[in-house]
Design a protein around this motif. Structure first.
Motif, PDB file in Angstrom:
ATOM      1  N   UNK A 123       0.668  -1.399   0.293  1.00 45.87           N
ATOM      2  CA  UNK A 123      -0.098  -0.160   0.114  1.00 45.87           C
ATOM      3  C   UNK A 123       0.876   1.814   0.340  1.00 45.87           C
ATOM      4  N   UNK A 124       1.895   1.847   0.773  1.00 48.29           N
ATOM      5  CA  UNK A 124       2.848   2.083   1.046  1.00 48.29           C
ATOM      6  C   UNK A 124       3.354   2.949  -0.748  1.00 48.29           C
ATOM      7  N   UNK A 125       3.569   1.531  -1.710  1.00 47.27           N
ATOM      8  CA  UNK A 125       3.969   1.678  -2.519  1.00 47.27           C
ATOM      9  C   UNK A 125       3.963   2.006  -3.630  1.00 47.27           C
ATOM     10  N   UNK A 126       2.769   3.149  -3.465  1.00 50.18           N
ATOM     11  CA  UNK A 126       1.949   3.103  -4.951  1.00 50.18           C
ATOM     12  C   UNK A 126       0.436   3.994  -4.100  1.00 50.18           C
ATOM     13  N   UNK A 127       0.153   2.698  -4.105  1.00 51.34           N
ATOM     14  CA  UNK A 127      -1.700   3.417  -4.144  1.00 51.34           C
ATOM     15  C   UNK A 127      -2.243   3.944  -2.904  1.00 51.34           C
ATOM     16  N   UNK A 128      -2.254   4.926  -1.972  1.00 50.48           N
ATOM     17  CA  UNK A 128      -1.574   4.848  -0.674  1.00 50.48           C
ATOM     18  C   UNK A 128      -2.314   6.007  -1.617  1.00 50.48           C
ATOM     19  N   UNK A 129      -2.180   6.774  -3.230  1.00 53.23           N
ATOM     20  CA  UNK A 129      -2.036   7.914  -3.406  1.00 53.23           C
ATOM     21  C   UNK A 129      -3.612   8.370  -3.653  1.00 53.23           C
ATOM     22  N   UNK A 130      -4.188   7.262  -4.135  1.00 53.46           N
ATOM     23  CA  UNK A 130      -5.983   7.787  -4.206  1.00 53.46           C
ATOM     24  C   UNK A 130      -6.572   7.342  -3.126  1.00 53.46           C
ATOM     25  N   UNK A 131      -5.767   7.586  -1.889  1.00 52.20           N
ATOM     26  CA  UNK A 131      -6.485   7.507  -0.750  1.00 52.20           C
ATOM     27  C   UNK A 131      -7.145   8.659  -0.493  1.00 52.20           C
ATOM     28  N   UNK A 132      -8.781   8.752  -0.198  1.00 55.74           N
ATOM     29  CA  UNK A 132      -9.577  10.120   0.145  1.00 55.74           C
ATOM     30  C   UNK A 132     -10.360   9.649   0.613  1.00 55.74           C
ATOM     31  N   UNK A 133     -11.082  10.711   0.973  1.00 58.19           N
ATOM     32  CA  UNK A 133     -12.388  10.978   1.815  1.00 58.19           C
ATOM     33  C   UNK A 133     -13.443   9.349   0.890  1.00 58.19           C
ATOM     34  N   UNK A 134     -13.511   9.743  -0.259  1.00 54.99           N
ATOM     35  CA  UNK A 134     -13.953   8.790  -1.152  1.00 54.99           C
ATOM     36  C   UNK A 134     -14.526   6.812  -0.032  1.00 54.99           C
ATOM     37  N   UNK A 135     -13.783   6.743   0.311  1.00 51.57           N
ATOM     38  CA  UNK A 135     -12.719   5.278   0.360  1.00 51.57           C
ATOM     39  C   UNK A 135     -12.622   4.792   2.269  1.00 51.57           C
ATOM     40  N   UNK A 136     -13.580   3.699   2.514  1.00 47.11           N
ATOM     41  CA  UNK A 136     -13.599   3.300   3.983  1.00 47.11           C
ATOM     42  C   UNK A 136     -12.357   2.498   3.273  1.00 47.11           C
ATOM     43  N   UNK A 137     -11.611   2.698   3.773  1.00 47.52           N
ATOM     44  CA  UNK A 137      -9.784   1.624   4.673  1.00 47.52           C
ATOM     45  C   UNK A 137     -10.070   0.461   5.645  1.00 47.52           C
ATOM     46  N   UNK A 138     -10.402  -0.568   5.185  1.00 46.15           N
ATOM     47  CA  UNK A 138     -10.274  -1.612   6.359  1.00 46.15           C
ATOM     48  C   UNK A 138      -9.063  -2.652   6.416  1.00 46.15           C
ATOM     49  N   UNK A 139      -8.613  -1.674   7.871  1.00 44.30           N
ATOM     50  CA  UNK A 139      -7.336  -1.973   8.250  1.00 44.30           C
ATOM     51  C   UNK A 139      -6.987  -3.730   9.505  1.00 44.30           C
ATOM     52  N   UNK A 140      -6.342  -4.902  10.004  1.00 44.65           N
ATOM     53  CA  UNK A 140      -7.114  -5.649  10.239  1.00 44.65           C
ATOM     54  C   UNK A 140      -5.286  -5.500  11.287  1.00 44.65           C
ATOM     55  N   UNK A 141      -4.992  -6.301  12.258  1.00 48.44           N
ATOM     56  CA  UNK A 141      -4.078  -6.278  13.003  1.00 48.44           C
ATOM     57  C   UNK A 141      -4.256  -7.111  13.962  1.00 48.44           C
ATOM     58  N   UNK A 142      -2.970  -7.249  14.624  1.00 47.68           N
ATOM     59  CA  UNK A 142      -3.262  -8.042  15.432  1.00 47.68           C
ATOM     60  C   UNK A 142      -3.228  -7.686  16.783  1.00 47.68           C
ATOM     61  N   UNK A 143      -3.247  -8.235  17.853  1.00 44.14           N
ATOM     62  CA  UNK A 143      -2.604  -7.316  19.444  1.00 44.14           C
ATOM     63  C   UNK A 143      -1.467  -7.304  20.284  1.00 44.14           C
ATOM     64  N   UNK A 144      -0.193  -8.291  19.730  1.00 42.61           N
ATOM     65  CA  UNK A 144       1.472  -7.744  19.723  1.00 42.61           C
ATOM     66  C   UNK A 144       1.968  -7.808  17.972  1.00 42.61           C
ATOM     67  N   UNK A 145       2.903  -8.347  18.284  1.00 38.04           N
ATOM     68  CA  UNK A 145       4.309  -8.465  17.538  1.00 38.04           C
ATOM     69  C   UNK A 145       4.873  -7.193  16.818  1.00 38.04           C
ATOM     70  N   UNK A 146       5.461  -8.106  16.087  1.00 34.47           N
ATOM     71  CA  UNK A 146       6.517  -7.077  15.068  1.00 34.47           C
ATOM     72  C   UNK A 146       5.549  -6.000  14.256  1.00 34.47           C
ATOM     73  N   UNK A 147       4.256  -6.446  13.433  1.00 35.49           N
ATOM     74  CA  UNK A 147       3.866  -5.462  12.471  1.00 35.49           C
ATOM     75  C   UNK A 147       2.659  -4.692  12.643  1.00 35.49           C
ATOM     76  N   UNK A 148       2.549  -4.941  14.131  1.00 33.72           N
ATOM     77  CA  UNK A 148       1.789  -3.949  15.139  1.00 33.72           C
ATOM     78  C   UNK A 148       1.779  -2.266  14.809  1.00 33.72           C
TER      79      UNK A 148
END
Length: 346
Positions: free
Chosen positions: A240-265
């Motif tokens: 997402x960081x490598x380009x596609x995030x550029x199209x994000x605006x107020x028309x988009x609903x973004x769902x982010x799935x995350x663990x409760x711990x760990x190195x990617x949180x």
């Protein structure tokens, strides 16, 4: 009226508990079969492929075995002659009757691989062709969107990876708690109605995750597409960081799935905040308190460590999809143009 999909979501805790109970005793057999295998290859499509992504990550992070997702067309269309004598090939199909997956398993065996089938039908062609079958105990799944067959496949992936790990029972306490957490999340359904209402306001939806829950993010995207007939893009937050995030605006609903711990949180928390700052309505599923604060709307996840969290984190997302489909006047049990057993090439 209660949908079949909702009924089967509620059946998942018992189905996962049955599957874990049935498959844990096969760990010694799996370890013997995999003896001498340096690589693990997963073969699957659709929801099964998303379960295999969890298997791949857990295999590498917990069992310390190099793992990858195989391309079935290498076998079925290109008929490549590979040396797989040091590989364990795991073919995943809820029905066990998808011809492409069966053909790939047979090809892998001919190339010297040891083979494992993960399927919900022990009498299926896939189970009978494999050296060892991990038969999930989901019971008959009548709704077309996979729910309990998907989560029982996750349970099978956990058993497989732990069987090949230095300490096979290390995750058992948390695995045994997973059905209880699944049941709690299904009963509470916190934030589900609000999330469905938010997604219903737009045709543009993005789903992101990373690491052990990346497969969960892709499964959420798939469920929204097939059940709610919405075009959805599923991306790791790195992509997402490598380009596609550029199209994000107020028309988009973004769902982010995350663990409760760990190195990617921490990275997922930063992404949730970034998406919100760009104007997107950000629905965070799982994570911790900081992640919840970074999201526009937070849907709680399970009290499970990252390695086991995928088994339960998908439950509130399934409830959101089922709720959204009904809100849109769609039948979540029978999405347009889909059937329970999918053949890649007719």
């Amino acid at each position: 009226m209660t949908t079949q999909m909702a009924t089967e979501i509620a059946e998942q805790p018992e189905a996962v508990a049955r599957t874990l109970e049935a498959l844990k005793p096969l760990r010694a057999d799996l370890a013997r079969l995999a003896e001498g295998c340096r690589h693990v290859l997963f073969v699957a499509r659709g929801s099964s492929d998303n379960a295999a992504i969890y298997g791949r990550y857990l295999m590498e992070t917990h069992a310390h075995r190099p793992a990858a997702l195989a391309a079935p067309s290498v076998a079925t269309h290109y008929h490549a002659n590979l040396d797989l004598s040091d590989a364990l090939v795991v073919c995943v199909s809820q029905s066990g009757e998808t011809k492409e997956i069966i053909e790939t398993l047979t090809w892998a065996a001919d190339c010297g691989a040891r083979t494992v089938a993960v399927t919900n039908d022990g009498a299926s062609a896939l189970a009978e062709a494999a050296d060892l079958a991990l038969v999930t105990h989901a019971g008959v799944e009548r709704a077309v969107p996979a729910t309990k067959t998907y989560t029982t496949q996750l349970a099978a992936m956990a058993v497989l990876a732990t069987a090949l790990a230095p300490k096979p029972t290390e995750l058992d306490e948390d695995l045994d708690r997973a059905p209880q957490e699944m049941a709690r999340l299904a009963a509470e359904a916190a934030g589900v109605e609000e999330a469905a209402a938010k997604i219903a306001l737009t045709q543009e939806t993005l789903v992101s995750g990373r690491g052990l829950l990346f497969g969960t993010a892709l499964e959420v995207a798939l469920k929204l597409e097939e059940t709610c007939l919405r075009p959805v893009r599923g991306l790791s937050y790195a992509d997402l960081r490598h380009g596609p995030i550029a199209v994000v605006d107020h028309d988009i609903v973004a769902i982010v799935v995350a663990p409760p711990d760990g190195p990617v949180l921490d990275g997922l928390t930063e992404v949730a905040a970034d998406l919100r700052e760009r104007g997107a309505a950000t629905i965070g599923i799982g994570g911790d308190e900081a992640f919840a604060t970074a999201s526009t709307l937070h849907v709680p996840g399970p009290d499970l460590p990252e390695a086991v969290a995928p088994l339960a984190t998908v439950v509130p997302a399934q409830l959101i999809v089922e709720t959204l489909a009904r809100r849109l006047g769609l039948d979540p049990d029978s999405p347009r143009g889909l059937s329970k057993v999918t053949q890649t090439d007719e």
